[in-house]
Design a protein around this motif. Sequence first.
Motif, mmCIF file in Angstrom:
data_model
loop_
_atom_site.group_PDB
_atom_site.id
_atom_site.type_symbol
_atom_site.label_atom_id
_atom_site.label_comp_id
_atom_site.label_asym_id
_atom_site.label_seq_id
_atom_site.Cartn_x
_atom_site.Cartn_y
_atom_site.Cartn_z
ATOM 1 N N SER A 25 0.924 -1.253 0.044
ATOM 2 C CA SER A 25 0.051 -0.094 0.064
ATOM 3 C C SER A 25 0.867 1.100 0.053
ATOM 4 C CB SER A 25 -0.878 -0.056 1.120
ATOM 5 O OG SER A 25 -0.191 0.041 2.540
ATOM 6 N N HIS A 26 2.027 1.147 0.250
ATOM 7 C CA HIS A 26 3.082 2.262 0.252
ATOM 8 C C HIS A 26 3.699 2.336 -1.292
ATOM 9 C CE1 HIS A 26 3.809 1.395 4.911
ATOM 10 N NE2 HIS A 26 2.712 1.973 4.591
ATOM 11 N N SER A 27 3.412 1.606 -2.190
ATOM 12 C CA SER A 27 4.002 1.768 -3.298
ATOM 13 C C SER A 27 3.415 3.023 -4.043
ATOM 14 C CB SER A 27 3.346 0.507 -4.381
ATOM 15 O OG SER A 27 3.682 -0.636 -3.829
ATOM 16 N N LEU A 28 4.472 3.718 -5.027
ATOM 17 C CA LEU A 28 4.212 4.872 -5.763
ATOM 18 C C LEU A 28 3.171 4.850 -6.751
ATOM 19 C CD1 LEU A 28 7.806 6.154 -5.594
ATOM 20 C CD2 LEU A 28 6.173 6.550 -4.113
ATOM 21 N N ASN A 45 -6.094 4.307 -10.149
ATOM 22 C CA ASN A 45 -5.702 5.873 -10.309
ATOM 23 C C ASN A 45 -4.681 6.173 -9.367
ATOM 24 O OD1 ASN A 45 -5.509 8.400 -11.086
ATOM 25 N ND2 ASN A 45 -7.936 8.895 -11.543
ATOM 26 N N ASP A 46 -3.462 6.616 -9.767
ATOM 27 C CA ASP A 46 -2.636 7.490 -9.105
ATOM 28 C C ASP A 46 -3.243 8.911 -8.828
ATOM 29 O OD1 ASP A 46 -1.357 5.184 -8.993
ATOM 30 O OD2 ASP A 46 0.354 5.999 -10.164
ATOM 31 N N LEU A 47 -3.939 9.280 -7.823
ATOM 32 C CA LEU A 47 -4.437 10.685 -7.471
ATOM 33 C C LEU A 47 -3.513 11.434 -7.479
ATOM 34 C CD1 LEU A 47 -7.206 9.518 -5.241
ATOM 35 C CD2 LEU A 47 -7.701 9.997 -7.711
ATOM 36 N N PRO A 48 -3.737 12.806 -8.252
ATOM 37 C CA PRO A 48 -2.701 13.862 -8.092
ATOM 38 C C PRO A 48 -2.057 14.496 -6.714
ATOM 39 C CG PRO A 48 -4.603 14.597 -9.023
ATOM 40 C CD PRO A 48 -4.827 13.265 -8.559
ATOM 41 N N GLU A 49 -2.975 14.380 -5.724
ATOM 42 C CA GLU A 49 -2.607 14.942 -4.578
ATOM 43 C C GLU A 49 -2.701 14.085 -3.194
ATOM 44 O OE1 GLU A 49 -1.848 18.189 -4.598
ATOM 45 O OE2 GLU A 49 -2.496 18.756 -6.545
ATOM 46 N N LEU A 50 -2.093 14.280 -2.305
ATOM 47 C CA LEU A 50 -2.011 13.724 -1.013
ATOM 48 C C LEU A 50 -1.835 12.286 -0.925
ATOM 49 C CD1 LEU A 50 -5.569 15.281 0.306
ATOM 50 C CD2 LEU A 50 -3.177 16.052 0.795
ATOM 51 N N SER A 51 -0.763 12.193 -1.964
ATOM 52 C CA SER A 51 -0.222 10.638 -2.190
ATOM 53 C C SER A 51 -1.284 9.503 -1.985
ATOM 54 C CB SER A 51 0.741 10.385 -1.230
ATOM 55 O OG SER A 51 2.016 11.181 -1.332
ATOM 56 N N ALA A 71 -4.991 5.722 1.364
ATOM 57 C CA ALA A 71 -4.377 7.266 1.681
ATOM 58 C C ALA A 71 -3.712 6.849 2.947
ATOM 59 C CB ALA A 71 -5.177 8.454 1.440
ATOM 60 N N ALA A 72 -2.700 7.721 3.512
ATOM 61 C CA ALA A 72 -2.327 7.865 4.950
ATOM 62 C C ALA A 72 -2.816 9.046 5.488
ATOM 63 C CB ALA A 72 -1.042 7.825 5.003
ATOM 64 N N PRO A 73 -3.568 9.187 6.705
ATOM 65 C CA PRO A 73 -3.816 10.300 7.494
ATOM 66 C C PRO A 73 -2.691 11.451 7.520
ATOM 67 C CG PRO A 73 -3.760 8.243 8.863
ATOM 68 C CD PRO A 73 -3.631 7.967 7.754
ATOM 69 N N ALA A 74 -3.179 12.525 7.896
ATOM 70 C CA ALA A 74 -2.161 13.513 8.156
ATOM 71 C C ALA A 74 -1.270 13.251 9.156
ATOM 72 C CB ALA A 74 -2.798 14.826 8.312
ATOM 73 N N ASN A 180 -6.632 21.142 -3.519
ATOM 74 C CA ASN A 180 -6.785 20.605 -4.850
ATOM 75 C C ASN A 180 -7.144 19.040 -4.983
ATOM 76 O OD1 ASN A 180 -6.252 22.990 -6.028
ATOM 77 N ND2 ASN A 180 -3.948 22.635 -6.135
ATOM 78 N N SER A 181 -7.585 18.299 -3.861
ATOM 79 C CA SER A 181 -7.816 17.203 -3.964
ATOM 80 C C SER A 181 -9.081 16.690 -4.100
ATOM 81 C CB SER A 181 -7.480 16.339 -2.577
ATOM 82 O OG SER A 181 -8.310 17.167 -1.535
ATOM 83 N N LYS A 182 -9.653 17.032 -5.646
ATOM 84 C CA LYS A 182 -10.806 16.790 -6.187
ATOM 85 C C LYS A 182 -10.670 16.770 -7.812
ATOM 86 C CE LYS A 182 -11.212 21.976 -6.566
ATOM 87 N NZ LYS A 182 -11.959 23.309 -5.776
ATOM 88 N N GLY A 183 -11.783 16.045 -8.268
ATOM 89 C CA GLY A 183 -11.897 16.050 -9.734
ATOM 90 C C GLY A 183 -12.857 15.397 -10.467
ATOM 91 N N THR A 184 -12.734 15.120 -11.539
ATOM 92 C CA THR A 184 -13.884 14.225 -12.175
ATOM 93 C C THR A 184 -13.306 12.886 -12.580
ATOM 94 O OG1 THR A 184 -13.573 15.527 -14.449
ATOM 95 C CG2 THR A 184 -15.287 16.251 -13.166
#
Length: 239
Positions: A25-28, A45-51, A71-74, A180-184
């Motif tokens: 799950s830590h893979s890039l 999909n590799d999302l573009p924000e927040l790893s 995702a990992a929490p902050a 910016n963590s949003k999109g279609t």
Amino acid sequence: MASSISFQLPLILVIPFLFLQINPSHSLACSSQKFSGNRVYDQCNDLPELSSFLHWTYDSSNSSLKIAFVAAPAKTGGWVAWAINPKAPAMLGSQSLIAYEDAGKMTVKTFDVSSYKIAPSKIAYEVSDMEAENADGTFTIFATIALPAKMTKINQVWQVGSAVADGIPAGHAMQKENLNSKGTLDLTMKAQNSSSTSSNSTSSNISNSTKSGVGDSILRNRNGISIFSFFTGILFLFV
């Protein structure tokens, strides 16, 4: 020189082993991630924000969407969320799945984020098979969502936060990556190998989740060859 080689060899032999222990799950790249229960998805999909990463299977016969959001929490003790907004790619109005630890156990609940004050609630979509896992600090949300008929494009929003108080996620940071963590997302789009830098075009940068043993074998072989080549080169430096 011989004593130098004998001193370096144990370290050379240990480092490749440590690489092999990295949690998937830590893979890039989402295409290398694997899930418990042999769960597989048609697309990822590799999302573009927040790893963050999204895996999904869309079944047009019943308009169902099966997802795994990674995702990992902050911070430790924080939360992660993935949501569909039926109106726009924005936080307010989003129909959210939020995962966090509650009394030492992972949980995922639905939240209708209609205002800045939130609480667990029903959302606009029927959700089943909800589950959350924590793998070394990286959370995964699993769920199946019943979408309206012929709804093949969705506004998605994802987020991470640093704290949860009495079962309610605290507010997230207001950094650029959070905003910016949003999109279609076009659920019918076939897998691509292109990358995207736009948060409003997250349906690009899609790659196939591995769906067969042959694919798994190729992936492992490529990784194995890369690691072997790298450490063979290091070994020759000490000879």
